[in-house]
Design an enzyme around this catalytic site. Structure first.
Site, PDB file in Angstrom:
ATOM      1  N   ASP A 458       0.834  -1.203   0.000  1.00 30.60           N
ATOM      2  CA  ASP A 458       0.000   0.000   0.000  1.00 30.60           C
ATOM      3  C   ASP A 458       0.871   1.256   0.000  1.00 30.60           C
ATOM      4  OD1 ASP A 458      -2.394   1.380  -0.040  1.00 30.60           O
ATOM      5  OD2 ASP A 458      -3.238   0.326   1.682  1.00 30.60           O
ATOM      6  N   ASP A 531     -10.451   1.728  -3.516  1.00 28.88           N
ATOM      7  CA  ASP A 531     -10.891   1.418  -2.157  1.00 28.88           C
ATOM      8  C   ASP A 531     -12.408   1.363  -2.053  1.00 28.88           C
ATOM      9  OD1 ASP A 531      -8.431   1.111  -1.005  1.00 28.88           O
ATOM     10  OD2 ASP A 531      -8.344   3.111  -0.126  1.00 28.88           O
TER      11      ASP A 531
END
Length: 733
Positions: A458, A531
């Site tokens: 990430d 997301d």
């Protein structure tokens, strides 16, 4: 496989592949870079045709302008007569940056045109324009400082630029934000510069992926389109530019490259700057033609994932920071029961990371959470026959972390003070050898200790004031831009990890889809698309991401019924349908599911395994109703013998009945059996009767229909509301 051909006529160099051609005309005597005569569709007749094209298409010289026609070269600049954005920009100690390229050679080697040149003030240039077997053109450029006693060479820009014809009169690019990536925007190609510049230090949620120009009204299946992509995960730019006087014999230019800060690339004698690869694609078959070329080109890479993509369960939206061992083991049990193949533990497993304001940088297993280490969970997961994956955010740190307390000098930022926080994070300076080494060792040790199969990598913030202090001599220490160096270090870190652990797979996640580009895909195995797990939002996000990224590299998960980013509730059927469009998985607490939901998910994972050989290898075809309220997204195999189509309603349409929607990409001379696959979910309907074909397509061997009917007319759509859809399985008889 399409044959690639290269022929050379006097004063003409051209390369040609898969119906695409690039034609160059070297300048007399090797003074000046070659002129770009043509980039676009290959023309019959080869070298003789291109020689005639060069001879007859020289532009006139208008009044109050240059006295003679001028060339648009491979690196257009003022010396050529070009007043637009230059291909090359640089200087030595603030001296004039104008360059006259000399000793120019241009030759073809296979399907690659190689141009070399030098300048009187000590610059050596090399350009490589390579067409692959799918018609994708990759441009690599480099400059080397060769002057022994001159000041360092400051590189300001090294852009790849190619021409556009007059018929390219519309521009399409993408923008976006967190949880709404890949939003299309279309405009006229008017005078001026349509510039998309990203200074975010990562590709960006608003990254265009492709900058496209095309004929009026070009669409998924129709029109001629030219496109460019800068394959780079740091600061970059894409542009379309048209001047009133045109671009030599052309109308406009299309280009891209790295966006460099002042002083970011400074070359001493013998040093070289290699610009990121810039990818150009042309299509006479609309956006689907671009996608087909790009996807086939990606799939031909030596390192492209070859084994079936496992169905994933990621724990983030299931447990968030609540990493309780018993709960995670119960979640893994449910995952194995429904057919999940890879279990990924997300944030919260390390250091003091009980929330998102502390612990980043401390890549050690938390003994508070895992008194016996992580082995009890890993052993349990692997004992169920699942692969084990783990979340990292290696490039970021929290100020509240042991790493920053011990090594504050490892945080990237100016001497005046830390950059503004973003998600309570700062950036670890990967250009610091000690920081890089510790990070590599800690991640590698965890991969080895626990047999980690997969890393979710990430990167949750833009880079602001990404500079580090360097010694520039004469006791001067300055804040030097570091995005370029950091980006290269990031790629090297990925490669070093994979070198130590050849079977390790890595996902590029960046607060969703903020690091999606072709270069990061050369170092990883998939991207996290967004997301946002709201399936209705995902319909558009995935559709436009798939312009560049094939399904097997695009993470697409089923989230909970109520999406945590939009608070919208969407039926399970539609969530399952949308998640089939990529590398499928789930982010959902399965321990809260009913038996009916678990049975539905079990059927869905079986369908995902059945269809992935098709969905992860076939050509993507797309269409939509004129009002854009209903989408058709299909995947057709190379022989046109099997296809799968998602028919999805996004919002209510203007008409009570949609009518018949064609299924593109099939062979009109063949006959097909059409089945509705209920394992992907069945839509809720608002109607008195189904279309005549529906019940037959749900039953047994399906509905037998001529291909000419399916592609030329289509099948009537049931009356379905927003966030409803269905999957059609189509097989040749």
């Amino acid at each position: 496989m399409t044959d690639q051909t290269t022929r050379t006529a006097p004063s003409i160099v051209h390369i040609e592949s898969a119906g695409t051609a690039l034609v160059l005309e070297p300048r007399p005597g090797g003074s000046g870079l070659p002129e770009v005569v043509h980039w676009g569709p290959a023309l019959p007749g080869g070298a003789s045709t291109y020689a005639a094209l060069a001879a007859v298409t020289t532009a006139p010289a208008p009044p109050s302008a240059l006295d003679e026609p001028w060339p648009l070269t491979l690196l257009p600049g003022e010396a050529d007569g070009w007043s637009g954005t230059p291909g090359w920009a640089g200087h030595r100690a603030g001296g004039a940056g104008a360059v006259r390229w000399e000793d120019v050679t241009c030759e073809a080697e296979g399907a690659t045109a190689i141009t070399r040149a030098s300048s009187a003030d000590g610059i050596r240039l090399e350009l490589r324009h390579a067409l692959d077997e799918h018609g994708v053109l990759r441009v690599d450029a480099s400059v080397t400082s060769t002057s022994g006693d001159a000041a360092p060479l400051d590189v300001s820009a090294l852009r790849a630029m190619l021409p556009l014809p007059l018929r390219a009169d519309e521009v399409l690019d993408l923008t976006g934000r967190w949880c709404r990536e890949r939003s299309p925007q279309r405009s006229r190609l008017d005078h001026g510069t349509h510039l998309r510049a990203s200074r975010r230090g990562r590709t960006g949620h608003d990254a265009t992926l492709l900058m496209m120009a095309g004929t009026a009204g070009f669409s998924w299946r129709q029109g001629e389109v030219w496109a460019v992509h800068t394959a780079w995960s740091g600061n970059h730019e894409h542009l379309v530019e048209a001047l009133p006087e045109g671009a030599g014999r052309h109308h406009a230019v299309l280009g891209g490259g790295e966006l460099l800060a002042p002083g970011e690339v400074r070359l001493a004698t013998g040093e070289t700057y290699a610009a990121p690869t810039v990818v150009f694609v042309h299509s006479t078959e609309g956006l689907d033609g671009l996608t087909r070329r790009l996807h086939r080109s990606l799939r031909a890479r030596a390192g492209h994932p070859s084994r079936p993509r496992p169905v994933v369960l990621n724990t983030w939206e299931a447990v968030y920071f609540d990493t309780d061992l018993d709960q995670l083991k119960a979640l893994a049990d449910k995952a194995a029961r429904i057919g999940v193949e890879r279990f990924v533990l997300d944030d919260g497993w390390f250091g003091g990371r009980r929330h998102d304001r502390a612990g980043l940088g401390d890549w050690v297993v938390s003994r508070d959470v895992w008194p016996d280490g992580m082995a009890p969970l890993v052993d349990h997961v692997k004992g169920l026959g699942l692969e084990f994956g783990l979340w990292f955010e290696p490039e970021m740190v929290n100020d509240d972390s042991d790493l920053v307390r011990e090594h504050p000098e490892w945080v990237l930022g100016p001497a005046a003070g830390s950059p503004r926080e973003w998600r309570w994070q700062q950036l670890l300076d990967l250009t610091n050898d000690a920081a890089y080494a510790q990070l590599l060792e800690r991640i590698s040790a965890l991969v080895a200790e626990y047999g980690i199969d997969y890393i979710k990598w990430d990167h949750n913030r833009d880079l602001l004031e990404a500079v580090h202090t360097v010694d520039r001599g004469d006791a001067r220490r300055v804040d030097a831009p570091a995005v370029h160096a950091h980006t290269l270090a990031f790629y090297r870190l990925l490669d070093d990890l994979r070198g130590r652990h050849p079977d390790l797979e890595i996902e590029s996640c960046s607060s969703g889809g903020a690091r999606v580009d072709l270069e990061v895909l050369d170092h990883t195995d998939r991207i996290w698309t967004s997301d946002c797990n709201d399936a209705l939002e995902r319909a558009s996000i995935q559709r436009w991401t798939s312009l560049l990224v094939p399904a097997e590299l695009m993470g697409t998960h089923i989230g909970p019924a109520s999406a945590h980013t939009t608070h919208r509730t969407v039926d399970l059927g539609f969530r399952m349908l949308m998640a089939l469009q990529g590398h499928p998985g789930l982010e959902w607490d399965l321990t809260t599911c009913s038996d009916d939901e678990l049975e539905a998910l079990t059927r869905w994972t079986a369908l995902a395994r059945e269809l992935r050989p098709l969905l992860h290898s076939g050509d993507l075809v797309r269409s939509e109703t004129p009002d854009g309220t209903l989408q058709v997204t299909g995947t057709v195999d190379a022989e046109q013998g099997r296809a799968a189509y998602t028919v999805a309603r996004l919002v209510t349409g203007r008409d009570a009945v949609t009518g018949s929607v064609p299924l593109p990409g099939l062979d009109p001379t063949r006959t097909y059996a059409v089945r509705v696959r209920p394992e992907a979910g069945l839509p809720a309907v608002v109607q008195n009767t189904y279309p005549a074909w529906w019940e037959r397509a749900l039953d047994g061997d399906g509905l037998v229909v001529p291909g000419a009917v399916l592609t030329g007319v289509g099948l009537p759509v049931p009356v379905i509301g927003p966030a409803q859809g269905y999957l059609l399985d189509v097989r040749a008889r």
